[in-house]
Design an enzyme around this catalytic site. Structure first.
Site, mmCIF file in Angstrom:
data_model
loop_
_atom_site.group_PDB
_atom_site.id
_atom_site.type_symbol
_atom_site.label_atom_id
_atom_site.label_comp_id
_atom_site.label_asym_id
_atom_site.label_seq_id
_atom_site.Cartn_x
_atom_site.Cartn_y
_atom_site.Cartn_z
ATOM 1 N N HIS A 87 -16.045 47.055 -28.829
ATOM 2 C CA HIS A 87 -15.898 47.714 -30.136
ATOM 3 C C HIS A 87 -16.961 48.801 -30.211
ATOM 4 O O HIS A 87 -18.046 48.637 -29.648
ATOM 5 C CB HIS A 87 -16.214 46.791 -31.311
ATOM 6 C CG HIS A 87 -15.421 45.545 -31.428
ATOM 7 N ND1 HIS A 87 -15.694 44.412 -30.720
ATOM 8 C CD2 HIS A 87 -14.381 45.236 -32.225
ATOM 9 C CE1 HIS A 87 -14.838 43.451 -31.068
ATOM 10 N NE2 HIS A 87 -14.032 43.917 -31.968
ATOM 11 N N ASP A 95 -20.344 47.500 -31.010
ATOM 12 C CA ASP A 95 -21.058 46.745 -29.970
ATOM 13 C C ASP A 95 -21.990 47.630 -29.171
ATOM 14 O O ASP A 95 -23.035 47.175 -28.693
ATOM 15 C CB ASP A 95 -20.079 46.145 -28.941
ATOM 16 C CG ASP A 95 -19.016 45.278 -29.558
ATOM 17 O OD1 ASP A 95 -19.292 44.657 -30.597
ATOM 18 O OD2 ASP A 95 -17.900 45.226 -28.995
ATOM 19 N N GLU A 117 -3.677 42.534 -32.234
ATOM 20 C CA GLU A 117 -4.098 41.162 -31.912
ATOM 21 C C GLU A 117 -3.842 40.269 -33.114
ATOM 22 O O GLU A 117 -4.497 40.380 -34.138
ATOM 23 C CB GLU A 117 -5.590 41.174 -31.568
ATOM 24 C CG GLU A 117 -6.109 39.804 -31.219
ATOM 25 C CD GLU A 117 -7.524 39.848 -30.662
ATOM 26 O OE1 GLU A 117 -7.854 40.814 -29.951
ATOM 27 O OE2 GLU A 117 -8.301 38.929 -30.957
ATOM 28 N N GLU A 169 -4.537 35.721 -28.284
ATOM 29 C CA GLU A 169 -5.734 34.912 -28.035
ATOM 30 C C GLU A 169 -5.409 33.444 -28.238
ATOM 31 O O GLU A 169 -4.786 33.070 -29.230
ATOM 32 C CB GLU A 169 -6.839 35.352 -29.011
ATOM 33 C CG GLU A 169 -8.097 34.523 -28.911
ATOM 34 C CD GLU A 169 -9.264 35.118 -29.693
ATOM 35 O OE1 GLU A 169 -9.438 36.353 -29.699
ATOM 36 O OE2 GLU A 169 -10.003 34.342 -30.316
ATOM 37 N N ASP A 173 -6.526 37.409 -24.707
ATOM 38 C CA ASP A 173 -7.930 37.049 -24.868
ATOM 39 C C ASP A 173 -8.044 35.594 -24.470
ATOM 40 O O ASP A 173 -7.446 34.718 -25.100
ATOM 41 C CB ASP A 173 -8.373 37.220 -26.322
ATOM 42 C CG ASP A 173 -8.812 38.636 -26.635
ATOM 43 O OD1 ASP A 173 -8.681 39.515 -25.760
ATOM 44 O OD2 ASP A 173 -9.274 38.873 -27.753
ATOM 45 N N ASP A 210 -12.367 29.556 -35.644
ATOM 46 C CA ASP A 210 -12.369 30.189 -34.336
ATOM 47 C C ASP A 210 -13.649 29.824 -33.583
ATOM 48 O O ASP A 210 -14.727 30.292 -33.933
ATOM 49 C CB ASP A 210 -12.353 31.708 -34.582
ATOM 50 C CG ASP A 210 -11.541 32.433 -33.547
ATOM 51 O OD1 ASP A 210 -10.963 31.780 -32.674
ATOM 52 O OD2 ASP A 210 -11.484 33.669 -33.623
ATOM 53 N N ASP A 266 -13.957 30.287 -30.222
ATOM 54 C CA ASP A 266 -14.114 31.332 -29.200
ATOM 55 C C ASP A 266 -14.839 30.848 -27.952
ATOM 56 O O ASP A 266 -15.736 31.523 -27.440
ATOM 57 C CB ASP A 266 -14.893 32.521 -29.790
ATOM 58 C CG ASP A 266 -13.988 33.464 -30.563
ATOM 59 O OD1 ASP A 266 -12.788 33.559 -30.240
ATOM 60 O OD2 ASP A 266 -14.489 34.137 -31.493
ATOM 61 N N ASP A 315 -12.767 36.984 -24.529
ATOM 62 C CA ASP A 315 -13.298 37.127 -25.884
ATOM 63 C C ASP A 315 -13.957 35.798 -26.235
ATOM 64 O O ASP A 315 -13.611 35.130 -27.200
ATOM 65 C CB ASP A 315 -12.153 37.448 -26.842
ATOM 66 C CG ASP A 315 -12.662 37.684 -28.259
ATOM 67 O OD1 ASP A 315 -13.886 37.727 -28.453
ATOM 68 O OD2 ASP A 315 -11.835 37.811 -29.162
#
EC number: 5.3.1.5
Lengths: 434, 434, 434, 434
Positions: D99, D102, D230, D266, D294, D305, D307, D337
């Site tokens: 992103h 980031d 997404e 994802e 993802d 989430d 992750d 991700d």
């Protein structure tokens, strides 16, 4: 006076038909029901953390609130306290609650934290006297700092255990000094992220010892408030040891604490554990460990703690019904561990949220009183079990053996016929009152 | 011989590379790991109900299976038993399990049920001897008949309590006669549909007394198997009292039964309660109440008990790892409380499901053995807590007070530094073995 | 007259303060709000299946209800119809709904089913005329019989597709003959148990074609009711193709049906899909496919369809608010796809459940009307978006490019400041009316 | 060279029996299966945000990671990039993702952000050339800053829409310049917290227009990567518009975008929406909108989430099986991700997590290849539907009417007999390969 709530007057009771958004429509503090003032039934408390310390962040976004007291100095901590008591004066609720980390800036290690805490306790004590707001409970934040990432009492590092114990001592001292009615422990990091690195038996022993230390200290200093554990099944960790009321009861029994510690039950935590709020309350009263409540709901479509202000009257009614049926609060009360939505930026939102929440609770309590006074529900419940109120049935319950039961069933013979559970009719009765 | 499984030969071990769908690729009963034969580690049991009694219905559809033994006569019950033992001979698993209602037709009240049960017990006893299959556990179905719709031991009608007690006696007698290694109680109706008609304290007292009666009877008749409670949080009822392992532990403690009763843990029930299977096993072993397992998974996307055969090797490995770490099964075993999907109509489906399930378990057990023998995981776990293995730390745990902790923290001073929990590295280690 | 409801008089409106459990406190059919009678707003329908055909079973227990009409003959089917219309006369609701399998006994294959259906349609048609109850919708049960275990339209066997199509034709004919206002399709088996044996693209093509056949037939026979699909995410199958409103919309678009088919939304199905009921209604109205509702709630702590009568007033209010905001029902209505709890054995339970459900809905509708007439909520909603009501904003929405946006942001420059979303204040407004 | 990964050598492939925790056991980049190198099949990408930008916080606790590059300056952003490419060199994976937020520090408004971004793009572009790592996709963070708290494209304030559009332009430019293979949009704030302040139709129109602007711009600048949406059902908001694959498909159809935009799926988001990962992939391929994945799992016992890095081989196998069956990735790939657990503090944890994740994926892909090459599963699937492969069946599907179906069913007559779905046997086949 700060000017944070500028233009907002103290909230008054204006009756159920009022359209004034900043008035109570149901919370008339002095109204007497079942022989007690509403204020004394409900024992409302404002939570320092969500109302004054939370910046509006979530896992995908940063701060949305811009409060003049945000920052990490003693001066700002005092401004925060000033605004808090201004809000208490506006709302007129009788209690508040706090964690150490809510009211003091982070200091330099334990000594720094303690010094900051003690100074703030004095500052807040003076304000309590001035405004007349009391302390429902205090607690230690043993979950936000990175030192607690793997647990406080259940940490694999004994230094963290000691640090947490020392911190709890300072928070119990603060609570005692401020005349708190209870002291709460929420084990947000007492659990695990993965079983692969966890020793359940060790951590249980650590947590049991820690809680015994808390109880022993309470008696040593003459604190006569109630020690409360707040169950939550998970979040932040994958699994938390104080999962729900039944789990906490087992823990207390295992460590000889069932007469010393009670539970502080939160609606949102009940939901996350797969229970209704009223279930957790009813179970705690049946087990003799009911203490207090955190009155914040979860969203039924979200799998995490949303900590929202209560807004569904019928649901809240069932919660107070269980509390009143068991005799009402003693040292406990109704704490709003509830946070504004992160888009609710305005000072008026903060006031309106509490006003709305208090009104939902006040109306619900009155509905619960009406249901109890009507008596139909309890009469029907008693009738349903009335077969157990004979001498034969009591003997069956107290002395029977399987063999004796078999004889009875064969000889009479017994062929039980089911009777309607009447669920819909009972739900209709509730709906007459909510 | 019936011809239900016509054309299907006894299943043999053909090694991991075999493509024969009706051979074991991992379950080599006589293979010795950790000093025991695989058969003696795993102690597989076939469940009578799902494999032979379930007609393939669900809440939205009726029977899909057409079995020649469906119907309510003694003759058909015997045919069902014949086919069951034919399957046991094909699979070669050492145990089976049953409810009374699985093996006998519904009789005329209690006397009729008992007579039918006794006749079938004799019939089955003879088959057990012939085929060599043993009984892992027996149990009473106290949930299907309408007389139990509001509970068995917890029913508001004492006649139902007595009827249930008498029925349990007959089932314990049957289990004892057949040399069962355990006796199980699953309280599918011990709970509630609505709190509005429920008295939690009364029902808890009834359930506590009932379980004590069971334990007293066990000792009176000299049954030396283990009494097991099977936790489940809900379904069929909204809330069940034997919610999960922690809840059952609290119940046992409350009624003085913690040394008398253990738990039979089912993966699907763990999932419904918000836990992983390995969590429930690890907790039960930490609390000293682990007994046996029902090896049937739930679908993670379905909110009800799907009771499927296990198929995810890494998950099953973690379950056996916890069991082996605690010393393995004693009287317990691996019961397949697993049902075919209702579209799996063919006799071959029934065999294939068990073969696949047994193979997943056998492979998982070997992976768990390899992880234990490798030792890395346990070494890392012990290291993580090694700070607690000093005399100072033991003293801290056993005798410390909050004041003492405060002194230590101030004086040394203590400022604990977090250490990595290494979760990903531990998960990678597991993946070396699964 | 049967004597099933012996002693129960037609239900009358007695006002909100009445304590008579068999009177309406809120449903005054002729009361006019927003220019329409309550009866015409709410359009209540009783569902044949749960009220008359469901025996009280669940996955762990058999029949609890003992109804004199249970059994599989035409005579009993007619007795069932007699009792149904006796209940309609007692309740005074304007509509009912049915599946073919609810009203006729299972026949010998398709021809037998059709003959039974046709005879019952004539029988019921005469009763409708006599009692004055109309048909809200009819539907075909394409999920209970074992022939549909792997789907109806989406079955891998084209014979099942044909059988289902033929059956739908007979049910559309029946609905047309009885003057039904809608025809519903619920795809309880249109989905899968495992992806491993499923071809999603094929099954989508089959389902799309099937729905087109239904629409074509509707036009051919001049049926001017609405065709409705009822979304449900899962149960009985692991995954159902009509998952939720958004999924059904995509399906309709893909097959060119978005102007021909609307949705029948059920609260319980919304919950299972992770949505609130009002979300699904609001989405359907925004997409132009809102049709009708099934007014039965799920239990928030149960992961399956509990199909309970509605009882939470504030929640039901939000549902009717979305419906009224979009103009109210046209051909749709409020069907009680709600079932008694299986312990609610008495005829009075059946009446009380409907009375309570209708009253909750009536009160909720009046609350929703009051919120709409007050107008504050809609005014605040419009204000929130008012920035989009300028010519510049409209141009931005209709013609802008990313480059143009970048220029604007750089040149003005734009630095947007967040504004409060006021969620708590809006919730307080709702609580003034519920 | 920074010394962050000091002592850690580039990861090499050492074969499946290796015990070296910092070696690949399955990921042999150059190994060819199904005619392609593993690297080209899997197309691994490291995500900048979780690996380098996330500080280790959660809703109940602050930062746990102490990275030398944390802070908000260009210098630190460059150090972060240096370390990132050092890690890429160690892992040897071919791609990364980012992103804007980031890789660049927050600037002074739009102009500041853009300037920072452009400088970092140049810096990173040079590193890409040096190390040989390519860009799988870029994206804009339209959810963390408080200006987006009420949505980006769907904000009630048109200024936010414009700001978001301008920001996306800069990120598409950056992605184009760096040769990105795709551009992703994740609408973390495109949804609502409460329906009470939301206009679904307006917000849908805004989002539709926004996506069209993105597509138009892509074509104008000649970006030949794929635009990806997404899906995620909720979190951070209560409801998100890109709920799941089916919902996104309906959105694309509604706005004429179904040939222009594909989905990035994802696992964790699939789970939150009530689906398995393989379901979402299979559905996307059936609808022709599959793009990329993802590869981060959720914890089945957590409602948010998590992750986490993938670790369950059999589950990952089913995901790649669906991808390979549909032809494999084109522009898409396997993005991690995935974030370290917040207790995983060490640089080695970061490496180990990726190594373990890559190995799980590599092994899973090989298993999926073996299943496809074996062909049994696909042969059985085709056989199950083979009844549809006759001319009569094709005619039925393409031209039949309900009347025609009725005739066939009556005349032949048709009485379909169910056939086994063989689920357990299919699951056993999968277990031969995983």
């Amino acid at each position: 006076m700060s000017d944070f709530f500028k233009g907002i007057e103290p909230i008054r009771y204006e009756g159920p038909d009022g359209a004034n958004p900043l008035a109570y429509r149901h919370y008339n503090a002095d109204e007497v029901v079942m022989g007690k003032r509403l204020e004394d039934h409900l024992r409302f408390a404002v939570a320092w953390w969500h109302s004054f310390a939370w910046p509006g962040g979530d896992p995908f976004g940063g701060q949305t609130f811009e409060r003049p007291w945000f920052g990490d100095t003693m001066e700002l901590a005092k401004l925060k306290a000033d605004v808090a008591f201004e809000m208490f004066a506006i709302l007129g609720q009788p209690f508040f609650c706090f964690h150490d980390a809510d009211i003091r800036p982070e200091g330099d290690g334990f000594a720094g934290n303690t010094a900051n805490l003690e100074e703030m306790v004095d500052y807040i004590g003076a304000k309590m006297e001035a405004v007349g707001t009391k302390l429902l409970w205090g607690t230690a934040n043993l979950f936000s700092h990175r030192r607690y990432m793997a647990g406080a009492a259940t940490n694999p590092d004994p230094d963290v255990f000691a640090f947490a114990a020392a911190t709890v001592k300072t928070c119990m001292d603060a609570t005692h000094k401020l005349g708190g009615a209870n002291y709460v422990l929420w084990g947000g990091r007492e659990g695990y992220e993965t079983l692969l690195n966890t020793d359940l038996a060790r951590e249980d022993a650590q947590l049991g010892r820690f809680m015994n230390m808390v109880v022993e200290y309470k008696h040593r200093i003459g604190f006569d408030g109630t020690i409360l554990i707040e169950p939550k099944p998970q979040e932040p960790t994958k699994h938390q040891y104080d999962y729900d009321v039944a789990t906490v009861f087992g823990f207390l029994k295992r460590h000889g604490l069932e007469d010393e510690i009670k539970v502080n039950i939160e609606q949102g935590h009940a939901i996350l554990a797969g229970h209704s709020f009223e279930h957790e309350i009813a179970l705690a009263t049946a087990l003799g460990i009911f203490g207090s409540i955190d009155m914040n709901r979860n969203d039924y479509q979200s799998g995490w703690d949303t900590d929202q202000f209560p807004n569904n009257g019928p649901e809240v009614t069932l919660a107070y019904y269980e509390i009143l049926k068991a005799g009402g609060f003693t040292t406990g009360g109704t704490n709003f561990d509830a946070k504004l939505r992160r888009q609710s930026l305005d000072p008026e939102d903060l006031i309106a949220a509490h006003v709305g929440g208090m009104d939902v609770c006040a109306k619900a309590l009155k509905s619960a009183v009406a249901m109890l006074e009507d008596g139909t529900l309890e009469r029907l419940r008693a009738e349903r079990y009335s077969g157990w109120d004979t001498d034969d049935s009591r003997a069956l319950l107290n002395h029977a053996t399987l063999e004796h039961c078999e004889e009875c069933v064969r000889d009479r013979p017994i062929d039980p016929q089911p009777r309607s559970g009447r669920q819909e009719r009972l739900e209709n009765i509730v709906n007459r009152f909510v």
